[in-house]
Design a protein around this motif. Structure first.
Motif, short mmCIF file in Angstrom:
data_model
loop_
_atom_site.label_atom_id
_atom_site.label_comp_id
_atom_site.label_asym_id
_atom_site.label_seq_id
_atom_site.Cartn_x
_atom_site.Cartn_y
_atom_site.Cartn_z
N GLY A 1 0.71 -1.26 -0.06
CA GLY A 1 0.01 -0.06 0.07
C GLY A 1 0.80 1.22 -0.05
N ILE A 2 0.49 2.34 -0.58
CA ILE A 2 0.89 3.83 -0.46
C ILE A 2 -0.02 4.50 0.23
CG2 ILE A 2 -0.34 4.43 -2.77
CD1 ILE A 2 1.92 6.26 -3.34
N GLY A 3 0.82 5.18 1.15
CA GLY A 3 0.18 6.00 2.29
C GLY A 3 0.83 7.11 2.88
N ALA A 4 -0.04 7.59 3.78
CA ALA A 4 0.65 9.07 4.43
C ALA A 4 -0.19 9.08 5.75
CB ALA A 4 0.50 10.25 3.71
N ASP A 5 0.16 10.06 6.51
CA ASP A 5 -0.60 10.64 7.56
C ASP A 5 -1.82 10.81 7.22
OD1 ASP A 5 -1.43 11.71 10.01
OD2 ASP A 5 0.44 13.19 10.29
N PRO B 1 -12.00 8.16 -1.93
CA PRO B 1 -10.96 8.44 -0.59
C PRO B 1 -10.35 7.22 -0.25
CG PRO B 1 -13.26 8.43 0.04
CD PRO B 1 -13.30 8.42 -1.55
N PRO B 2 -9.28 7.23 0.21
CA PRO B 2 -8.53 5.97 0.87
C PRO B 2 -9.04 5.41 2.22
CG PRO B 2 -7.00 7.86 1.25
CD PRO B 2 -8.31 8.57 0.29
N PRO B 3 -9.13 4.43 2.41
CA PRO B 3 -9.45 3.92 3.85
C PRO B 3 -8.35 4.39 4.66
CG PRO B 3 -9.22 2.17 2.20
CD PRO B 3 -8.78 3.13 1.69
N VAL B 4 -8.45 4.28 6.14
CA VAL B 4 -7.43 4.39 6.98
C VAL B 4 -7.19 3.18 7.51
CG1 VAL B 4 -7.10 5.85 9.21
CG2 VAL B 4 -8.42 6.85 7.36
N LEU B 5 -6.11 2.94 7.72
CA LEU B 5 -5.23 1.85 8.50
C LEU B 5 -4.97 2.35 9.97
CD1 LEU B 5 -3.00 -0.07 5.95
CD2 LEU B 5 -5.68 -0.29 6.35
N ILE B 6 -5.44 1.34 11.04
CA ILE B 6 -5.25 1.68 12.31
C ILE B 6 -4.45 0.66 13.25
CG2 ILE B 6 -7.13 3.18 12.26
CD1 ILE B 6 -8.73 1.10 13.67
N PRO B 7 -3.76 0.92 14.12
CA PRO B 7 -2.78 0.06 14.64
C PRO B 7 -3.35 -0.57 15.98
CG PRO B 7 -2.34 2.12 15.65
CD PRO B 7 -3.39 2.25 14.74
N ASP B 8 -4.68 -0.41 16.52
CA ASP B 8 -5.32 -0.85 17.34
C ASP B 8 -6.91 -0.72 17.47
OD1 ASP B 8 -6.23 -0.78 20.52
OD2 ASP B 8 -4.32 -1.90 20.53
N VAL B 9 -7.57 -1.68 18.06
CA VAL B 9 -9.24 -1.62 18.10
C VAL B 9 -9.47 -0.30 18.94
CG1 VAL B 9 -11.23 -2.63 19.10
CG2 VAL B 9 -9.47 -4.03 17.88
N ARG B 10 -8.67 0.19 19.74
CA ARG B 10 -9.09 1.29 20.73
C ARG B 10 -9.10 2.58 19.83
NH1 ARG B 10 -4.50 0.29 25.09
NH2 ARG B 10 -3.54 -0.28 23.17
N THR B 11 -8.63 2.54 18.54
CA THR B 11 -8.55 3.87 17.90
C THR B 11 -9.88 4.07 17.29
OG1 THR B 11 -6.22 3.27 17.12
CG2 THR B 11 -7.27 4.85 15.98
N ALA C 1 3.32 -3.79 8.99
CA ALA C 1 2.35 -2.70 9.11
C ALA C 1 2.12 -1.91 10.19
CB ALA C 1 1.14 -2.90 8.16
N LEU C 2 1.82 -3.05 11.20
CA LEU C 2 1.31 -2.68 12.42
C LEU C 2 2.36 -1.83 13.45
CD1 LEU C 2 -0.79 -5.51 13.62
CD2 LEU C 2 -1.42 -3.16 12.99
N GLU C 3 3.52 -2.22 13.37
CA GLU C 3 4.93 -1.49 13.94
C GLU C 3 4.93 -0.04 13.46
OE1 GLU C 3 8.75 -3.37 13.74
OE2 GLU C 3 7.86 -5.45 14.19
N VAL C 4 4.70 0.13 11.93
CA VAL C 4 4.60 1.52 11.56
C VAL C 4 3.36 2.45 12.06
CG1 VAL C 4 4.20 2.78 9.35
CG2 VAL C 4 5.86 0.69 9.42
N LEU C 5 2.36 1.72 12.05
CA LEU C 5 0.94 2.24 12.37
C LEU C 5 1.10 2.68 13.95
CD1 LEU C 5 -1.35 0.19 10.43
CD2 LEU C 5 -1.01 2.53 10.14
N ARG C 6 1.81 2.10 14.79
CA ARG C 6 1.73 2.06 16.07
C ARG C 6 2.80 3.48 16.58
NH1 ARG C 6 3.07 -3.63 16.64
NH2 ARG C 6 1.11 -4.70 16.87
N GLU C 7 3.51 3.95 15.62
CA GLU C 7 4.69 5.08 15.86
C GLU C 7 3.78 6.11 14.85
OE1 GLU C 7 6.98 5.13 17.40
OE2 GLU C 7 6.66 3.12 18.19
N THR C 8 3.36 5.99 13.90
CA THR C 8 2.65 6.95 13.08
C THR C 8 1.16 7.30 13.40
OG1 THR C 8 1.71 5.59 11.39
CG2 THR C 8 3.92 6.40 11.06
#
Length: 292
Positions: free
Chosen positions: A38-42, A63-73, A128-135
Motif C-alpha cells: 500500500g501507498i500511504g501517508a499521515d 477516498p482512501p481507507p484508514v489503517l489503524i494499529p489498535d481496536v481502541r483507535t 504494517a502494525l509496527e509502522v502504524l503504532r508509531e505514526t
C-alpha cells in the motif's frame, strides 16, 4: 530512486524508523499489508493525503481507507458504532475486513469526498502494525497506478510509482491478492458492499443468516481499498458536515438520522442482524480494478 529499506533484514527496527520519520515529515511511503503493498501517508495531513491520491492517479471522489494499529483507535475516529460492528471487530480484526463507519465530525482531516464516513481497517501484518503504532492512523491505498496490477513485491510498487514515494519499506512478497471484505456499518443493518477474503459463511457465523442483495440506490463512497477492487462511486459535497444530515438527506436507505442512536434499536434481538450484499454486476460504471 527513492530508498528501499528492508524490514526482513537484521535492521528491521531501523527500516521501520526510517519509514515512520518520512510519514512524520508529511511524505508518502509504501508499506506491506496483509494483502498487497500500500501507498500511504499521515491521515491527518491533507497535503500528504492529496499526494497519495495524485500518485495513485485517483481523485477525491475515491477516498482512501484508514489503517489503524489498535481496536481502541476506532472510537476516536468513528461514532455511533453499532454492537454488531463491534462483534465483527472482535472476531475479525486484525484481518482483511474494512468497516465503513460514521466519522467523528470534529476530526481535522480531509480524506476526500467521504460523505461524513470513514473506512477503517486493522491489517494483520506485524510490519504494517509496527509502522502504524508509531505514526498513528494512515490513509493507505494500493501501491499501483490506477488500472495497473496491484503490487505484490516492493519492486512492483517502485516500478509503477517511482520517486514520488519517499521510502519503500520491503516486507517481502505478498501472497494474497484477495481483497478485503467491506461492510457498510452506517445504517440500521450491516450491508456487505463487497465479499472478499472473509466469505459469506464466516459472516453468517457472527451476524446470523439472511443475507440479501443490497439496494443499489444511495450508498457510500468507493473507498480506494489497499488491494484490487473498488466500490461503486458515491458523491456528497462536504465530508465535514454533520453525518446526521448526510444520512437523513442523502442516504435514505440507511433509515434514521445518523446523529440519533435510536437508529440501532430496531436491530433483530435474536441471531444478530441480517446483512445485505451488494452485487457489483449491477453497477453501471465499469471498474478497471475489479477483483479477478
Amino acid at each position: 530512486m527513492s530508498p528501499v529499506v528492508d524490514a526482513t533484514s537484521d535492521d528491521r527496527t531501523g527500516s521501520v524508523a526510517t519509514t515512520v520519520d518520512a510519514v512524520r515529515r508529511g511524505e508518502i511511503v509504501v508499506i506491506p499489508t496483509d494483502t498487497v503493498y500500500g501507498i500511504g501517508a499521515d491521515a491527518f495531513d491533507p497535503a500528504a493525503v492529496a499526494n497519495v491520491l495524485m500518485a495513485k492517479g485517483r481523485g477525491r471522489e475515491m477516498p482512501p481507507p484508514v489503517l489503524i494499529p489498535d481496536v481502541r483507535t476506532v472510537d476516536g475516529l468513528a461514532r455511533a458504532v453499532p454492537d454488531w460492528a463491534r462483534r465483527l471487530i472482535d472476531e475479525l480484526w486484525p484481518g482483511p475486513l474494512t468497516l465503513v463507519l460514521l466519522a467523528q465530525p470534529s476530526l481535522h482531516w480531509d480524506l476526500g469526498e467521504t460523505a461524513g464516513t470513514v473506512a477503517l481497517r486493522m491489517p494483520d501484518d506485524e510490519i504494517a502494525l509496527e509502522v502504524l503504532r508509531e505514526t498513528g492512523p494512515m490513509a493507505v491505498t494500493s501501491a499501483n497506478r490506477t488500472g495497473e496490477p496491484a503490487a505484490t513485491t516492493i519492486t512492483d510498487a517502485a516500478v509503477q510509482l517511482g520517486p514520488v514515494v519517499s521510502v519503500y519499506l520491503d516486507g517481502g512478497p505478498r501472497t494474497s491478492l484477495e481483497p478485503s471484505t467491506i461492510i457498510d456499518c452506517t445504517g440500521e443493518r450491516p450491508e456487505v458492499l463487497r465479499l472478499g477474503a472473509i466469505g459469506r459463511d464466516r459472516l453468517e457465523e457472527i451476524l446470523g443468516d439472511g443475507f440479501d442483495r443490497a439496494d443499489d440506490e444511495g450508498g457510500v463512497p468507493p473507498f480506494d481499498d489497499p488491494q484490487p477492487g473498488d466500490l461503486p462511486e458515491y458523491h456528497d459535497e462536504d465530508p465535514v458536515v454533520a453525518a446526521a444530515e448526510e444520512a437523513r438527506l442523502h442516504r435514505p436507505r440507511h433509515g434514521a438520522g445518523a446523529g440519533d442512536d435510536e437508529q440501532w434499536e430496531d436491530l433483530p434481538a435474536d441471531g444478530g442482524p441480517t446483512a445485505d450484499v451488494h452485487d457489483p454486476t449491477t453497477d453501471t460504471t465499469p471498474d478497471p480494478e475489479a477483483p479477478r
